[in-house]
Scaffold this motif. Sequence first.
Motif, mmCIF file in Angstrom:
data_model
loop_
_atom_site.group_PDB
_atom_site.id
_atom_site.type_symbol
_atom_site.label_atom_id
_atom_site.label_comp_id
_atom_site.label_asym_id
_atom_site.label_seq_id
_atom_site.Cartn_x
_atom_site.Cartn_y
_atom_site.Cartn_z
ATOM 1 N N LEU A 28 -43.781 11.540 14.295
ATOM 2 C CA LEU A 28 -43.125 12.653 13.063
ATOM 3 C C LEU A 28 -44.260 12.978 12.097
ATOM 4 O O LEU A 28 -43.917 13.998 11.322
ATOM 5 N N SER A 234 -13.336 27.222 33.550
ATOM 6 C CA SER A 234 -12.570 28.510 33.052
ATOM 7 C C SER A 234 -13.739 29.061 32.005
ATOM 8 O O SER A 234 -13.380 30.049 31.668
ATOM 9 N N LEU A 282 -23.983 17.857 26.837
ATOM 10 C CA LEU A 282 -23.502 18.783 25.917
ATOM 11 C C LEU A 282 -24.361 18.559 24.660
ATOM 12 O O LEU A 282 -23.676 18.780 23.594
ATOM 13 N N ASN A 284 -26.359 20.002 22.034
ATOM 14 C CA ASN A 284 -27.077 21.259 21.497
ATOM 15 C C ASN A 284 -28.057 21.529 20.731
ATOM 16 O O ASN A 284 -28.263 20.900 19.597
ATOM 17 N N THR A 324 -29.787 13.966 19.834
ATOM 18 C CA THR A 324 -28.914 14.668 18.777
ATOM 19 C C THR A 324 -29.125 16.301 18.695
ATOM 20 O O THR A 324 -28.356 17.067 18.282
ATOM 21 N N GLU A 326 -31.419 17.664 17.064
ATOM 22 C CA GLU A 326 -31.866 18.118 15.770
ATOM 23 C C GLU A 326 -33.297 18.615 15.816
ATOM 24 O O GLU A 326 -34.133 17.997 16.550
ATOM 25 N N VAL B 14 -34.962 11.394 10.223
ATOM 26 C CA VAL B 14 -35.658 12.636 10.355
ATOM 27 C C VAL B 14 -35.851 13.727 9.433
ATOM 28 O O VAL B 14 -36.708 14.371 9.307
ATOM 29 N N LYS B 15 -34.645 13.972 8.992
ATOM 30 C CA LYS B 15 -34.724 15.156 7.854
ATOM 31 C C LYS B 15 -34.796 14.371 6.716
ATOM 32 O O LYS B 15 -33.817 13.537 6.135
ATOM 33 N N TYR B 67 -21.669 26.101 13.268
ATOM 34 C CA TYR B 67 -23.038 25.494 13.442
ATOM 35 C C TYR B 67 -24.051 25.778 12.162
ATOM 36 O O TYR B 67 -24.908 24.859 11.801
ATOM 37 N N LYS B 72 -24.859 20.768 15.121
ATOM 38 C CA LYS B 72 -24.073 21.247 16.221
ATOM 39 C C LYS B 72 -23.602 20.556 17.466
ATOM 40 O O LYS B 72 -22.636 20.868 17.795
ATOM 41 N N THR B 73 -24.342 19.531 17.674
ATOM 42 C CA THR B 73 -23.648 18.673 18.645
ATOM 43 C C THR B 73 -22.525 17.901 18.116
ATOM 44 O O THR B 73 -21.411 17.868 18.966
ATOM 45 N N ASP B 76 -19.585 20.290 18.504
ATOM 46 C CA ASP B 76 -18.984 20.640 19.640
ATOM 47 C C ASP B 76 -18.024 19.432 19.904
ATOM 48 O O ASP B 76 -16.922 19.688 20.617
ATOM 49 N N MET B 90 -9.087 27.305 21.841
ATOM 50 C CA MET B 90 -10.464 28.266 21.930
ATOM 51 C C MET B 90 -10.101 29.168 22.684
ATOM 52 O O MET B 90 -9.741 29.266 23.995
ATOM 53 N N GLU B 98 -21.335 33.511 24.677
ATOM 54 C CA GLU B 98 -21.056 32.256 24.027
ATOM 55 C C GLU B 98 -20.462 32.425 22.855
ATOM 56 O O GLU B 98 -20.309 31.556 21.972
ATOM 57 N N LEU B 139 -9.848 27.700 29.138
ATOM 58 C CA LEU B 139 -9.918 29.320 28.567
ATOM 59 C C LEU B 139 -9.327 30.191 29.593
ATOM 60 O O LEU B 139 -9.008 31.530 29.193
ATOM 61 N N ARG B 169 -10.084 38.975 33.826
ATOM 62 C CA ARG B 169 -11.145 38.656 33.751
ATOM 63 C C ARG B 169 -12.028 39.252 34.993
ATOM 64 O O ARG B 169 -13.092 39.867 34.965
ATOM 65 N N GLU B 236 -27.717 32.287 15.325
ATOM 66 C CA GLU B 236 -29.196 32.434 15.226
ATOM 67 C C GLU B 236 -29.761 33.827 15.406
ATOM 68 O O GLU B 236 -30.782 33.946 15.752
ATOM 69 N N VAL B 252 -34.473 37.650 12.463
ATOM 70 C CA VAL B 252 -35.360 37.157 13.631
ATOM 71 C C VAL B 252 -35.548 38.292 14.667
ATOM 72 O O VAL B 252 -34.715 39.012 15.269
ATOM 73 N N SER B 254 -35.900 39.527 18.138
ATOM 74 C CA SER B 254 -36.057 39.125 19.605
ATOM 75 C C SER B 254 -35.198 39.761 20.467
ATOM 76 O O SER B 254 -34.708 40.761 20.154
#
Lengths: 383, 254
Positions: A28, A234, A282, A284, A324, A326, B14-15, B67, B72-73, B76, B90, B98, B139, B169, B236, B252, B254
């Motif tokens: 860290l 899907s 999954l 993210n 995670t 992060e 961590v944060k 998000y 984020k995780t 989800d 959804m 996305e 979906l 589609r 983002e 940003v 990009s």
Amino acid sequence: MLGFLTARQAGLDDPLRLRRAESTRRVLNLKLNPDRDVDRIHGNGINSIDIETIEGRYMLSGGADGVIVIYDLENYSGKPQYTCKAVCTVGRSNRHVHKFSVETVLWYPYDTGMFVSSSFDKTMKVWDTETLKPAEVFEFESNIYNHHLSPIARKHSLIAVGTKNPKIQLCDLKSGSKIHVLQGHKAEVLSVRWSPRYEHILATASADSKVKVWDVRRASGSLFSLDQDNGDKSKSSSEAVNTAHNGRVNGLSFTSDGLFLLTTGTDDRMRLWNSATGENTLVNYGKVCNESRKGLQFTVSQGCSPEFVFVPCGSSVAVYVLHTGELVTMLRGHYNNVDCCKFHPDHQELYSGGKDGNILAWVPVLRASDMEEESDQKNKARI
Amino acid sequence: MNRKRALVSDTFKVKKRKTGSEKFGVVDDHGDGQGDIKSTIMDLMTLFPRKLFNDAVPQIVLKHQLYSIHDKTMVDKEVNKLRESGSLLMFQLGFDAEAFGLVFASDYKAKVLAGEEGKVTRATVEKFLEKVVSKCTDLSFSKDKMLREFLFTDSEITQLVKSGVLTVRDAGSWWLSIPNTGKFIKYFIQGRKAVLGMVKKSKYGEVLKDDLEQRRTTSHVKFHIKYHISDIVGAELVESVPTTSGTLLRYVDS
């Protein structure tokens, strides 16, 4: 931290816990340190770095000019200020040097007497470190992007090679011939990795957006292909079914225990997969900028809790928490794109190389030396 | 499970949390638990202008807007849980691979049935809502599935497409969709471009979030500016930098 030390002293905690806590604390605090430098030998970009696993002392680097350099990372000078010197070089003047850019360099997993390098001049050379002459040269018909040797193999000594050809070649070190071909991809293979857990499992990533996992003992095709939607047909458009990413997949890395596989793709995403079932966990990570047309070398930390992923992201290295997603920090310091990075597990240091021709060493900085200590040292020097 | 000893990862949070006063700097509230995500969704939905579409469209929130507020995780996972339980639906909105739109199931059903008042296709749509939407969390649907599993005929499928509940589609498969959202998507993309342009044109390509919220928006921006801000941060398209004067949004490239 004191809590961990006391618990270890009293025997309440396993010794491994203190080690993990200290490793995590060091990771860290990774920073660029003016005390640690790596000799600048490459004139052009650096494509690949490898640190040997036996002593953790020697580092190999392969550059875009075809030059391969070996550095000594150990500091025996007694002073904190240290430049990692280049021990030997396979320079442009060497008779056997690669004609074009060296894409991947790898130490032989069991000792430093041998290393393997592959290049865009369509050859893969197995070098003898002592004499710096190739002991074996494997010729291919197209540019080689990546090769990998299994770090745990006892029953075989195969090198998996990914080239512009969609077929993956397996070359045998013992016999010096190409013995096996794995078919299944439809476009160039950008990255190949052996599993650090099972010596027969190989993962390959290709520009056709697919990542396939193979058991090399099986004659028929791959075991499975990684699917980003976990079979949920899907979610994406019908052409993108069964793909790992929505673009080229250019980076692969197993975690050190071999249970998880990380992939990065040009769709600016990084995904974590369960390597036994091929399921997308999954997690993210957000947008992981990726514009590389060739392979990207990224690395996972070892012996920390939680584990960290170091990914080159443009001209900096992004550090994420593995499970995670992060973002911990961005390590900025390179002047141009970063192409490769490697974690030194014993010292918790990170080495990264990029297009600017520099290899930067990121060293844990835990405590700035006090004024008193410095003057003490000066006094000692005088005496 | 009673944890007597702390996890190593907890010791090195961590944060690092900002201790003490939060007078300057943004209060970055990392909420946990399903309740918080659901309440965030409802908050964001209040930003959605219903009058603009004459109440024909249910309130839509995009998944990446979440998000910008939560991890984020976790988002989800929670969204998937809500979808499994059937309270949230959804949709693939179509302009970005996305970009997923989230609508509460009850809202959706109410609006769709309201829109179908007095139309020939009403019965088919009701049947579709009952059989398919309540049970299946997909979906998109392929022709095979529609014909076999749900026993819809070809003409019924045509009626569903006509009513707007299904969108083509590719040959033989359809996305689940919200009827009358063409306008919504058009205004959304317009607004997003305008807000992004506002950030880009600022000096140094960056602007304080609070400052941006106070600015007058052009006629191109039809939604509440906070709706757009959470969208561009979550997708983002701008980088969110915490500073002593609040959050800074930096464009940003990009």
